[in-house]
Design a protein around this motif. Structure first.
Motif, PDB file in Angstrom:
ATOM      1  N   GLY A   1       0.741  -1.160   0.110  1.00  0.00           N
ATOM      2  CA  GLY A   1       0.122   0.040   0.026  1.00  0.00           C
ATOM      3  C   GLY A   1       0.969   1.251  -0.059  1.00  0.00           C
ATOM      4  O   GLY A   1       0.267   2.133  -0.256  1.00  0.00           O
ATOM      5  N   THR A   2       2.079   1.146  -0.078  1.00  0.00           N
ATOM      6  CA  THR A   2       2.982   2.135   0.275  1.00  0.00           C
ATOM      7  C   THR A   2       3.043   3.026  -1.260  1.00  0.00           C
ATOM      8  O   THR A   2       3.285   4.344  -1.078  1.00  0.00           O
ATOM      9  CB  THR A   2       4.396   2.097   0.995  1.00  0.00           C
ATOM     10  N   GLY A   3       2.991   2.584  -2.201  1.00  0.00           N
ATOM     11  CA  GLY A   3       2.970   2.933  -3.349  1.00  0.00           C
ATOM     12  C   GLY A   3       1.591   3.427  -4.149  1.00  0.00           C
ATOM     13  O   GLY A   3       1.410   4.201  -5.089  1.00  0.00           O
ATOM     14  N   ASN A   4       0.565   3.327  -3.220  1.00  0.00           N
ATOM     15  CA  ASN A   4      -0.828   3.573  -3.624  1.00  0.00           C
ATOM     16  C   ASN A   4      -0.872   5.264  -3.814  1.00  0.00           C
ATOM     17  O   ASN A   4      -1.534   5.649  -4.693  1.00  0.00           O
ATOM     18  CB  ASN A   4      -1.944   2.968  -2.765  1.00  0.00           C
ATOM     19  N   PRO A   5      -0.499   5.898  -2.887  1.00  0.00           N
ATOM     20  CA  PRO A   5      -0.412   7.371  -3.101  1.00  0.00           C
ATOM     21  C   PRO A   5       0.036   8.041  -4.330  1.00  0.00           C
ATOM     22  O   PRO A   5      -0.391   8.825  -5.053  1.00  0.00           O
ATOM     23  CB  PRO A   5       0.484   7.897  -1.982  1.00  0.00           C
ATOM     24  N   VAL A   6       1.137   7.162  -4.712  1.00  0.00           N
ATOM     25  CA  VAL A   6       1.755   7.479  -6.226  1.00  0.00           C
ATOM     26  C   VAL A   6       0.645   7.280  -7.313  1.00  0.00           C
ATOM     27  O   VAL A   6       0.639   8.050  -8.114  1.00  0.00           O
ATOM     28  CB  VAL A   6       3.117   6.807  -6.303  1.00  0.00           C
ATOM     29  N   VAL A   7       0.164   6.007  -7.187  1.00  0.00           N
ATOM     30  CA  VAL A   7      -0.732   5.651  -8.211  1.00  0.00           C
ATOM     31  C   VAL A   7      -1.912   6.642  -8.371  1.00  0.00           C
ATOM     32  O   VAL A   7      -2.417   7.107  -9.268  1.00  0.00           O
ATOM     33  CB  VAL A   7      -1.423   4.200  -7.899  1.00  0.00           C
ATOM     34  N   SER A   8      -2.516   6.922  -7.077  1.00  0.00           N
ATOM     35  CA  SER A   8      -3.543   7.908  -6.905  1.00  0.00           C
ATOM     36  C   SER A   8      -3.040   9.391  -7.357  1.00  0.00           C
ATOM     37  O   SER A   8      -3.969   9.735  -8.356  1.00  0.00           O
ATOM     38  CB  SER A   8      -3.962   8.195  -5.447  1.00  0.00           C
ATOM     39  N   THR A   9      -1.909   9.602  -7.339  1.00  0.00           N
ATOM     40  CA  THR A   9      -1.610  11.198  -7.846  1.00  0.00           C
ATOM     41  C   THR A   9      -1.709  10.886  -9.358  1.00  0.00           C
ATOM     42  O   THR A   9      -2.259  11.950 -10.034  1.00  0.00           O
ATOM     43  CB  THR A   9      -0.176  11.522  -7.146  1.00  0.00           C
ATOM     44  N   GLY A  10      -1.244   9.933  -9.891  1.00  0.00           N
ATOM     45  CA  GLY A  10      -0.869   9.715 -11.317  1.00  0.00           C
ATOM     46  C   GLY A  10      -2.279   9.660 -12.018  1.00  0.00           C
ATOM     47  O   GLY A  10      -2.470  10.577 -13.116  1.00  0.00           O
ATOM     48  N   GLU A  11      -3.289   9.189 -11.176  1.00  0.00           N
ATOM     49  CA  GLU A  11      -4.683   9.020 -11.672  1.00  0.00           C
ATOM     50  C   GLU A  11      -5.205  10.210 -11.702  1.00  0.00           C
ATOM     51  O   GLU A  11      -6.073  10.784 -12.577  1.00  0.00           O
ATOM     52  CB  GLU A  11      -5.610   7.990 -10.952  1.00  0.00           C
ATOM     53  N   GLY A  12      -5.353  11.131 -10.721  1.00  0.00           N
ATOM     54  CA  GLY A  12      -5.626  12.500 -10.646  1.00  0.00           C
ATOM     55  C   GLY A  12      -5.099  13.275 -11.697  1.00  0.00           C
ATOM     56  O   GLY A  12      -5.868  13.927 -12.300  1.00  0.00           O
ATOM     57  N   VAL A  13      -3.885  13.090 -11.867  1.00  0.00           N
ATOM     58  CA  VAL A  13      -3.324  14.093 -12.892  1.00  0.00           C
ATOM     59  C   VAL A  13      -3.744  13.778 -14.317  1.00  0.00           C
ATOM     60  O   VAL A  13      -4.017  14.391 -15.120  1.00  0.00           O
ATOM     61  CB  VAL A  13      -1.825  13.920 -13.003  1.00  0.00           C
ATOM     62  N   ALA A  14      -3.695  12.344 -14.534  1.00  0.00           N
ATOM     63  CA  ALA A  14      -4.314  11.694 -15.811  1.00  0.00           C
ATOM     64  C   ALA A  14      -5.705  12.275 -16.121  1.00  0.00           C
ATOM     65  O   ALA A  14      -6.140  12.892 -17.375  1.00  0.00           O
ATOM     66  CB  ALA A  14      -4.345  10.342 -15.870  1.00  0.00           C
ATOM     67  N   ALA A  15      -6.551  12.199 -15.084  1.00  0.00           N
ATOM     68  CA  ALA A  15      -8.048  12.501 -15.110  1.00  0.00           C
ATOM     69  C   ALA A  15      -8.171  14.218 -15.361  1.00  0.00           C
ATOM     70  O   ALA A  15      -8.844  14.330 -16.333  1.00  0.00           O
ATOM     71  CB  ALA A  15      -8.884  12.453 -13.996  1.00  0.00           C
ATOM     72  N   THR A  16      -7.475  15.065 -14.993  1.00  0.00           N
ATOM     73  CA  THR A  16      -7.335  16.288 -15.103  1.00  0.00           C
ATOM     74  C   THR A  16      -6.830  16.554 -16.256  1.00  0.00           C
ATOM     75  O   THR A  16      -7.472  17.297 -17.264  1.00  0.00           O
ATOM     76  CB  THR A  16      -6.665  16.966 -14.114  1.00  0.00           C
ATOM     77  N   GLY A  17      -5.553  16.276 -16.647  1.00  0.00           N
ATOM     78  CA  GLY A  17      -4.851  16.375 -17.849  1.00  0.00           C
ATOM     79  C   GLY A  17      -5.856  15.949 -19.297  1.00  0.00           C
ATOM     80  O   GLY A  17      -5.967  16.757 -20.107  1.00  0.00           O
ATOM     81  N   PHE A  18      -6.153  14.841 -19.298  1.00  0.00           N
ATOM     82  CA  PHE A  18      -6.748  14.066 -20.275  1.00  0.00           C
ATOM     83  C   PHE A  18      -8.227  14.852 -20.311  1.00  0.00           C
ATOM     84  O   PHE A  18      -8.777  15.024 -21.665  1.00  0.00           O
ATOM     85  CB  PHE A  18      -7.187  12.794 -20.242  1.00  0.00           C
ATOM     86  N   SER A  19      -8.817  15.274 -19.495  1.00  0.00           N
ATOM     87  CA  SER A  19     -10.131  15.907 -19.632  1.00  0.00           C
ATOM     88  C   SER A  19      -9.942  17.502 -20.014  1.00  0.00           C
ATOM     89  O   SER A  19     -10.852  17.838 -21.066  1.00  0.00           O
ATOM     90  CB  SER A  19     -10.838  16.206 -18.002  1.00  0.00           C
TER      91      SER A  19
END
Length: 198
Positions: free
Chosen positions: A139-157
Motif C-alpha cells: 500500500g505504500t505505492g498507492n499514493p503515487v498511483v492515486s496522484t498519477g490517476e488524478g493528474v491523468a483525469a485532469t490532464g486528459f479532460s
C-alpha cells in the motif's frame, strides 16, 4: 465532409471525457461543467444543467472528496468497487451530452456503449494497478498511483476540449493495452487452475 469531421471530433471528445472518468469519476464532470459554464463546450439539449452553479458546486465537492479518499490506505481499494459503476454512469452521461444526433435513443445507446465502455475499461486498469501496488508495496505505492490517476483525469479532460482526436487515440491505445493485460491474466489463471486440480 464538415458534418463527418464534426461528428468524429464530437465522438473523440466524448471518448476523451468518458475515458477520463475511469481515472477519477468527478474531475471530468467538473471540467465539462466548467467548460460549458464558460461557453467553451457546447452541450446537447437537456444537458445545460451540467454548467449550472449548483451542479458545479456538487461536482467540485465530490471531486475533492474523491481525490482525498484515494489517499487513505485500503479505502482506495474499496472505492474502486464503487467507482466502477459510477464511472460507467459518468462516462455514459458525458458521451451522450456531446454526441450530435437527432435521435435521443441513438445518443444514449452510443453514450452507454462507447462512453460507458471506455470508462469501465480505464477504471478496470486503474483498479488492477492499485491492487498490484497494494500487493507488492503493501500500500505504500498507492499514493503515487492515486496522484498519477488524478493528474491523468485532469490532464486528459482538459486536453480533450482542445485536441479531442489526439486524446481519444491515446486513450484507445491505453484501453487496448489494459484489455490485453487483463485477458492475459485471465488466461494465465485458467491455465494454473487445471494444474492445481491435477
Amino acid at each position: 465532409m464538415g458534418l463527418n469531421v464534426e461528428t468524429i471530433s464530437a465522438v473523440a471528445l466524448g471518448i476523451g471525457l468518458s475515458a477520463s472518468t475511469g481515472f477519477r469519476v468527478f474531475i471530468p464532470l467538473l471540467v465539462a461543467g466548467l467548460a460549458s459554464h464558460f461557453g467553451i463546450l457546447p452541450l446537447g439539449e437537456g444537458f445545460s444543467w451540467m454548467g449550472s452553479i449548483p451542479a458545479l458546486l456538487s461536482f467540485g465537492v465530490a471531486a475533492v472528496v474523491e481525490v482525498l479518499a484515494y489517499y487513505i490506505p485500503f479505502v482506495d481499494n474499496l472505492l474502486d468497487s464503487i467507482a466502477t459503476p459510477l464511472s460507467v454512469v459518468a462516462g455514459t452521461l458525458l458521451m451522450t451530452s456531446v454526441f450530435p444526433s437527432g435521435s435521443e435513443w441513438m445518443k444514449w445507446i452510443i453514450g452507454f456503449v462507447v462512453g460507458g465502455g471506455a470508462a469501465a475499461t480505464i477504471q478496470s486498469g486503474s483498479a488492477v494497478t492499485r491492487l498490484l501496488s497494494s500487493k507488492f508495496t503493501a500500500g505504500t505505492g498507492n499514493p503515487v498511483v492515486s496522484t498519477g490517476e488524478g493528474v491523468a483525469a485532469t490532464g486528459f479532460s482538459i486536453l480533450s476540449l482542445f485536441t479531442p482526436i489526439l486524446v481519444a487515440i491515446i486513450l484507445v491505445i491505453f484501453a487496448i493495452v489494459v484489455l490485453r493485460l487483463v485477458y492475459k491474466k485471465l488466461m494465465k489463471k485458467k491455465k494454473t487452475e487445471p494444474n492445481r486440480e491435477s
